[in-house]
Design a protein around this motif. Structure first.
Motif, mmCIF file in Angstrom:
data_model
loop_
_atom_site.group_PDB
_atom_site.id
_atom_site.type_symbol
_atom_site.label_atom_id
_atom_site.label_comp_id
_atom_site.label_asym_id
_atom_site.label_seq_id
_atom_site.Cartn_x
_atom_site.Cartn_y
_atom_site.Cartn_z
ATOM 1 N N ALA A 155 0.834 -1.206 0.000
ATOM 2 C CA ALA A 155 0.000 0.000 0.000
ATOM 3 C C ALA A 155 0.867 1.254 0.000
ATOM 4 O O ALA A 155 0.581 2.222 -0.728
ATOM 5 N N LYS A 156 1.931 1.253 0.801
ATOM 6 C CA LYS A 156 2.823 2.415 0.828
ATOM 7 C C LYS A 156 3.497 2.616 -0.513
ATOM 8 O O LYS A 156 3.594 3.746 -1.019
ATOM 9 N N ALA A 157 3.978 1.519 -1.110
ATOM 10 C CA ALA A 157 4.648 1.636 -2.406
ATOM 11 C C ALA A 157 3.695 2.166 -3.473
ATOM 12 O O ALA A 157 4.072 3.018 -4.289
ATOM 13 N N LEU A 158 2.462 1.673 -3.474
ATOM 14 C CA LEU A 158 1.475 2.167 -4.433
ATOM 15 C C LEU A 158 1.174 3.645 -4.207
ATOM 16 O O LEU A 158 1.013 4.414 -5.160
ATOM 17 N N THR A 159 1.091 4.039 -2.933
ATOM 18 C CA THR A 159 0.837 5.449 -2.629
ATOM 19 C C THR A 159 1.950 6.324 -3.179
ATOM 20 O O THR A 159 1.705 7.322 -3.873
ATOM 21 N N LEU A 160 3.209 5.971 -2.887
ATOM 22 C CA LEU A 160 4.340 6.758 -3.355
ATOM 23 C C LEU A 160 4.409 6.790 -4.880
ATOM 24 O O LEU A 160 4.721 7.827 -5.484
ATOM 25 N N HIS A 161 4.102 5.664 -5.504
ATOM 26 C CA HIS A 161 4.108 5.594 -6.970
ATOM 27 C C HIS A 161 3.101 6.579 -7.553
ATOM 28 O O HIS A 161 3.404 7.308 -8.506
ATOM 29 N N GLY A 162 1.910 6.618 -6.952
ATOM 30 C CA GLY A 162 0.888 7.536 -7.436
ATOM 31 C C GLY A 162 1.214 8.989 -7.147
ATOM 32 O O GLY A 162 0.927 9.875 -7.970
ATOM 33 N N LEU A 163 1.809 9.265 -5.992
ATOM 34 C CA LEU A 163 2.171 10.644 -5.658
ATOM 35 C C LEU A 163 3.212 11.184 -6.634
ATOM 36 O O LEU A 163 3.149 12.349 -7.049
ATOM 37 N N LYS A 164 4.174 10.345 -6.991
ATOM 38 C CA LYS A 164 5.171 10.793 -7.967
ATOM 39 C C LYS A 164 4.517 11.068 -9.314
ATOM 40 O O LYS A 164 4.852 12.057 -9.996
ATOM 41 N N TYR A 165 3.567 10.224 -9.705
ATOM 42 C CA TYR A 165 2.856 10.463 -10.965
ATOM 43 C C TYR A 165 2.132 11.807 -10.924
ATOM 44 O O TYR A 165 2.219 12.604 -11.871
#
Length: 291
Positions: free
Chosen positions: A241-251
């Protein structure tokens, strides 16, 4: 000037324009838009039931929109414009709604929405709280570290609908307003002017869908949203969940967004703590009232 309460099965084009004015006035009064996304979609599709306080010159002074899913309580939201006694007007309108829909869940938006007094006057009790959290997007260079065996790609509307609906239902089994989405509910979002598959990320373990992060960018703004994140229970506790969150924030940052917000159930302390660790802070609160 007199007023009366009417049931409006469908809003005319002129009434929809009136409703835009009413919602803007209600947002000024309450500090938040009176209608959430699902209600806005329902009104635009001319589904659901409308109850309105209408002046004798045909102006909308208040409106309650009610929608209903099979097997669940009716869901209502309420917009009340500036009046001498907004709470009394909201109470009168809600009583009319409850005569037809006695099993009702009412959402009121805004941290200190005064119309909560109308809800309690009608016998509804506070049943759920949804928090708004936000943070700036200034430096999103930290790479997301995904668990071993996980790959990430973007959503394909032609092939991923069924698998995504199944995971969404499992991930939000205790929150039917999200987990109960149908194919039609999903299609409404896919058809929305803000939808962009490039911002809808799927995490896979082999051919199994393990999680997702669907981002949203409001049209003509630099405002992003963590629209929804879900992780299969078998992949929880591994940092997905954290990795997905960070991935989306960078996008979102790379798309030019300067701030991002999200909504989280106040009972989900694990998610709240995780978001706080990423710099999110509470900025608002919506409350649900139920019979």
């Amino acid at each position: 000037m007199g007023t009366d309460i009417r049931q409006l099965p469908q809003l005319s084009a002129s009434q929809l324009q009136e409703l835009d004015r009413l919602c803007a006035q209600a947002a000024t009064c309450d500090g938040s838009s009176p209608f959430g996304e699902q209600t806005q979609l329902s009104i635009a599709a001319r589904t659901g039931t409308n109850f309105a306080i209408v002046s004798d010159d045909e102006r909308l002074q208040a409106l309650a929109h009610v929608s209903r899913q099979p097997g669940s309580s009716a869901l209502a939201e309420l917009a009340v414009g500036p009046m001498n006694d907004r709470v009394a007007a909201g109470t009168a309108l809600l009583r009319q709604v409850l005569e037809q829909f006695p099993e009702l869940d009412l959402w009121l938006h805004g941290t200190d929405n005064p119309l909560s007094a109308a809800a309690t006057a009608c016998g509804l009790q506070h049943s759920r709280t949804l928090l708004t959290m936000a943070r700036g997007l200034t430096d999103e260079r930290d790479p997301a570290s995904f668990p071993d065996g996980i790959t990430v790609r973007t959503f394909d509307p032609n092939t991923d609908v069924t698998a995504w609906l199944e995971l969404n239902a499992k991930a939000f089994a205790e929150l039917p307003d999200q987990g109960g989405w149908t194919r039609a509910d999903l299609q409404q979002r896919l058809d929305a002017d803000w939808f962009d598959a490039d911002g809808f990320f799927l995490a896979e373990a082999g051919e199994q869908l393990a999680g997702f992060h669907w981002t949203k960018i409001a049209p003509d703004t630099r405002h992003g949203e963590v629209f929804v994140i879900g992780v299969d229970q078998h992949f929880r506790g591994r940092g997905l969940a954290k990795a997905l969150t960070l991935h989306g924030l960078k996008y979102l940052h790379d798309q030019g967004c300067t701030e991002v917000e999200l909504y989280v159930d106040a009972r989900n302390t694990a998610a709240i703590n995780a978001y706080q660790s990423l710099g999110f802070r509470q900025t608002g609160m919506d409350r649900q009232f139920s019979m």
